[in-house]
Scaffold this motif. Structure first.
Motif, PDB file in Angstrom:
ATOM      1  N   MET A 193       0.838  -1.207   0.000  1.00  0.00           N
ATOM      2  CA  MET A 193       0.000   0.000   0.000  1.00  0.00           C
ATOM      3  C   MET A 193       0.871   1.254   0.000  1.00  0.00           C
ATOM      4  N   ARG A 194       0.411   2.237  -0.711  1.00  0.00           N
ATOM      5  CA  ARG A 194       1.130   3.512  -0.683  1.00  0.00           C
ATOM      6  C   ARG A 194       0.590   4.368   0.459  1.00  0.00           C
ATOM      7  N   VAL A 195       1.177   5.529   0.610  1.00  0.00           N
ATOM      8  CA  VAL A 195       0.736   6.464   1.638  1.00  0.00           C
ATOM      9  C   VAL A 195      -0.713   6.856   1.354  1.00  0.00           C
ATOM     10  N   ALA A 196      -1.457   7.156   2.427  1.00  0.00           N
ATOM     11  CA  ALA A 196      -2.878   7.482   2.284  1.00  0.00           C
ATOM     12  C   ALA A 196      -3.089   8.670   1.342  1.00  0.00           C
ATOM     13  N   ASN A 197      -4.226   8.658   0.669  1.00  0.00           N
ATOM     14  CA  ASN A 197      -4.586   9.776  -0.197  1.00  0.00           C
ATOM     15  C   ASN A 197      -5.118  10.946   0.617  1.00  0.00           C
ATOM     16  N   VAL A 198      -4.928  12.140   0.079  1.00  0.00           N
ATOM     17  CA  VAL A 198      -5.452  13.359   0.701  1.00  0.00           C
ATOM     18  C   VAL A 198      -6.980  13.260   0.797  1.00  0.00           C
ATOM     19  N   GLY A 199      -7.533  13.732   1.908  1.00  0.00           N
ATOM     20  CA  GLY A 199      -8.977  13.727   2.107  1.00  0.00           C
ATOM     21  C   GLY A 199      -9.636  15.004   1.597  1.00  0.00           C
ATOM     22  N   ILE A 200     -10.944  14.916   1.344  1.00  0.00           N
ATOM     23  CA  ILE A 200     -11.714  16.041   0.798  1.00  0.00           C
ATOM     24  C   ILE A 200     -12.880  16.343   1.735  1.00  0.00           C
ATOM     25  N   VAL A 201     -13.045  17.621   2.098  1.00  0.00           N
ATOM     26  CA  VAL A 201     -14.221  18.043   2.864  1.00  0.00           C
ATOM     27  C   VAL A 201     -14.976  19.081   2.049  1.00  0.00           C
ATOM     28  N   ILE A 202     -16.288  18.904   1.939  1.00  0.00           N
ATOM     29  CA  ILE A 202     -17.142  19.826   1.202  1.00  0.00           C
ATOM     30  C   ILE A 202     -18.004  20.589   2.206  1.00  0.00           C
ATOM     31  N   VAL A 203     -17.918  21.929   2.162  1.00  0.00           N
ATOM     32  CA  VAL A 203     -18.698  22.766   3.073  1.00  0.00           C
ATOM     33  C   VAL A 203     -19.544  23.729   2.253  1.00  0.00           C
ATOM     34  N   SER A 204     -20.858  23.574   2.335  1.00  0.00           N
ATOM     35  CA  SER A 204     -21.761  24.477   1.620  1.00  0.00           C
ATOM     36  C   SER A 204     -22.779  25.045   2.588  1.00  0.00           C
ATOM     37  N   HIS A 205     -23.371  26.183   2.261  1.00  0.00           N
ATOM     38  CA  HIS A 205     -24.481  26.701   3.060  1.00  0.00           C
ATOM     39  C   HIS A 205     -25.687  25.773   2.982  1.00  0.00           C
ATOM     40  N   SER A 206     -25.778  25.044   1.878  1.00  0.00           N
ATOM     41  CA  SER A 206     -26.933  24.163   1.668  1.00  0.00           C
ATOM     42  C   SER A 206     -26.540  22.702   1.878  1.00  0.00           C
ATOM     43  N   PRO A 207     -27.248  22.004   2.781  1.00  0.00           N
ATOM     44  CA  PRO A 207     -26.939  20.582   2.942  1.00  0.00           C
ATOM     45  C   PRO A 207     -27.150  19.792   1.657  1.00  0.00           C
ATOM     46  N   LYS A 208     -28.091  20.237   0.834  1.00  0.00           N
ATOM     47  CA  LYS A 208     -28.344  19.516  -0.423  1.00  0.00           C
ATOM     48  C   LYS A 208     -27.196  19.694  -1.405  1.00  0.00           C
ATOM     49  N   VAL A 209     -26.654  20.915  -1.459  1.00  0.00           N
ATOM     50  CA  VAL A 209     -25.501  21.140  -2.342  1.00  0.00           C
ATOM     51  C   VAL A 209     -24.322  20.301  -1.863  1.00  0.00           C
ATOM     52  N   ALA A 210     -24.087  20.304  -0.559  1.00  0.00           N
ATOM     53  CA  ALA A 210     -22.951  19.548  -0.012  1.00  0.00           C
ATOM     54  C   ALA A 210     -23.100  18.061  -0.311  1.00  0.00           C
ATOM     55  N   GLU A 211     -24.307  17.555  -0.118  1.00  0.00           N
ATOM     56  CA  GLU A 211     -24.549  16.133  -0.354  1.00  0.00           C
ATOM     57  C   GLU A 211     -24.427  15.799  -1.844  1.00  0.00           C
ATOM     58  N   GLY A 212     -24.981  16.685  -2.686  1.00  0.00           N
ATOM     59  CA  GLY A 212     -24.922  16.450  -4.130  1.00  0.00           C
ATOM     60  C   GLY A 212     -23.498  16.486  -4.653  1.00  0.00           C
ATOM     61  N   ALA A 213     -22.707  17.428  -4.152  1.00  0.00           N
ATOM     62  CA  ALA A 213     -21.306  17.504  -4.587  1.00  0.00           C
ATOM     63  C   ALA A 213     -20.561  16.238  -4.156  1.00  0.00           C
ATOM     64  N   ALA A 214     -20.859  15.769  -2.948  1.00  0.00           N
ATOM     65  CA  ALA A 214     -20.214  14.539  -2.468  1.00  0.00           C
ATOM     66  C   ALA A 214     -20.635  13.339  -3.327  1.00  0.00           C
ATOM     67  N   ASP A 215     -21.902  13.299  -3.732  1.00  0.00           N
ATOM     68  CA  ASP A 215     -22.366  12.230  -4.631  1.00  0.00           C
ATOM     69  C   ASP A 215     -21.575  12.238  -5.935  1.00  0.00           C
ATOM     70  N   MET A 216     -21.351  13.438  -6.466  1.00  0.00           N
ATOM     71  CA  MET A 216     -20.607  13.535  -7.729  1.00  0.00           C
ATOM     72  C   MET A 216     -19.188  13.005  -7.565  1.00  0.00           C
ATOM     73  N   VAL A 217     -18.567  13.349  -6.453  1.00  0.00           N
ATOM     74  CA  VAL A 217     -17.199  12.851  -6.204  1.00  0.00           C
ATOM     75  C   VAL A 217     -17.199  11.328  -6.141  1.00  0.00           C
ATOM     76  N   ARG A 218     -18.125  10.769  -5.378  1.00  0.00           N
ATOM     77  CA  ARG A 218     -18.161   9.310  -5.222  1.00  0.00           C
ATOM     78  C   ARG A 218     -18.409   8.609  -6.557  1.00  0.00           C
ATOM     79  N   GLN A 219     -19.349   9.155  -7.338  1.00  0.00           N
ATOM     80  CA  GLN A 219     -19.695   8.482  -8.597  1.00  0.00           C
ATOM     81  C   GLN A 219     -18.633   8.669  -9.669  1.00  0.00           C
ATOM     82  N   MET A 220     -17.989   9.826  -9.693  1.00  0.00           N
ATOM     83  CA  MET A 220     -17.045  10.106 -10.775  1.00  0.00           C
ATOM     84  C   MET A 220     -15.631   9.651 -10.435  1.00  0.00           C
ATOM     85  N   VAL A 221     -15.266   9.759  -9.184  1.00  0.00           N
ATOM     86  CA  VAL A 221     -13.883   9.482  -8.801  1.00  0.00           C
ATOM     87  C   VAL A 221     -13.740   8.132  -8.100  1.00  0.00           C
TER      88      VAL A 221
END
Lengths: 130, 130
Positions: free
Chosen positions: B1-29
């Motif tokens: 195993m290599r060294v751990a990958n950098v983590g990502i935190v998404i902070v939005s005023h809208s919980p829906k935007v934050a959740e949707g952006a996280a969905d895009m990351v999970r599905q695309m990456v």
């Protein structure tokens, strides 16, 4: 194909290989080719066959695959460039090539042949989307 | 195993935007990158909450560091405050990224999925505004 070589192996060729009858290097040693390093550069091309072309998701996949190799990997929508660093997600995302366009790849480095074969195979497989 | 990958935190005023952006990351990456998201104030309205941002940083923690993607004003200032409240040994490994929250999250995660350093992940996402 007359022999049993890899199905896509014939598309990969060394870039800048001397043509038959090409003049020998000038004795002054000034004959440095273009901007690429002088180590072996391999090149190949594949046509985008998936409906959406190089849209967001394929761009991410292409970048991730390129990053899994140590070699320098670049591509262009024209055979003479401009060349895009295949490991740069922002630059790859901006290309927006459409279905039917040809992606020209080139790779140089320790695993250039494997990198090039994998990138061509990803395009041929329609980025595993269809 | 290599060294751990950098983590990502998404902070939005809208919980829906934050959740949707996280969905895009999970599905695309994919899921090779630690990811957490938070949005909304404790009363369920639009806003950001310091405690929740700290929780998200904890959830996405990686020894390689964490980049935080924010949308507007308070998301950025609260994220910066959250970083200041971290233990000294972690504080230097969490950075707010000057990039659009949705695109930046996808691009940062793509870069991070290749094992890139915190500095390179941040710089790549910030190319979006270059």
């Amino acid at each position: 194909m007359p022999d049993g070589s890899a199905p896509d192996g014939s598309r990969i060729r060394p870039e800048g290989a001397p043509l038959a009858g090409a003049p020998a290097l000038a004795s002054g040693g000034q004959s440095i080719e273009d901007s690429m390093p002088t180590e072996d550069t391999l090149s190949g091309a594949a046509t985008l066959a998936n409906q959406a072309g190089l849209h967001a998701r394929p761009a991410v996949k292409l970048t991730q695959l390129a990053k899994s190799f140590a070699s320098r990997t670049e591509f262009a929508v024209a055979p003479d460039g401009p060349w895009i660093d295949a490991k740069s997600p922002v630059k790859v995302m901006r290309v927006k090539a459409a279905k039917g366009e040809t992606l020209h790849f080139r790779a140089s480095g320790p695993d250039a042949e494997a990198a090039l074969a994998a990138l061509l195979a990803l395009v041929d497989a329609k980025f595993d989307e269809e | 195993m290599r060294v751990a990958n950098v983590g990502i935190v998404i902070v939005s005023h809208s919980p829906k935007v934050a959740e949707g952006a996280a969905d895009m990351v999970r599905q695309m990456v994919g899921d090779s990158v630690p990811l957490a998201h938070t949005g909304g104030d404790p009363d369920g309205g639009l806003g950001t909450d310091l405690a929740r941002i700290l929780e998200a940083i904890e959830a996405a923690w990686s020894e390689a560091g964490v980049v935080v993607l924010v949308d507007l004003g308070g998301a950025e200032t609260n994220s910066e405050m959250a970083i200041e409240m971290l233990d000294e040994d972690r504080r230097g490994r969490v950075v707010v990224c000057n990039a659009p929250v949705v695109e930046g999250a996808v691009i940062a995660a793509t870069e991070a999925s290749g094992g890139s350093s915190l500095e390179l992940v941040k710089r790549t996402a910030e190319e979006l505004y270059a």
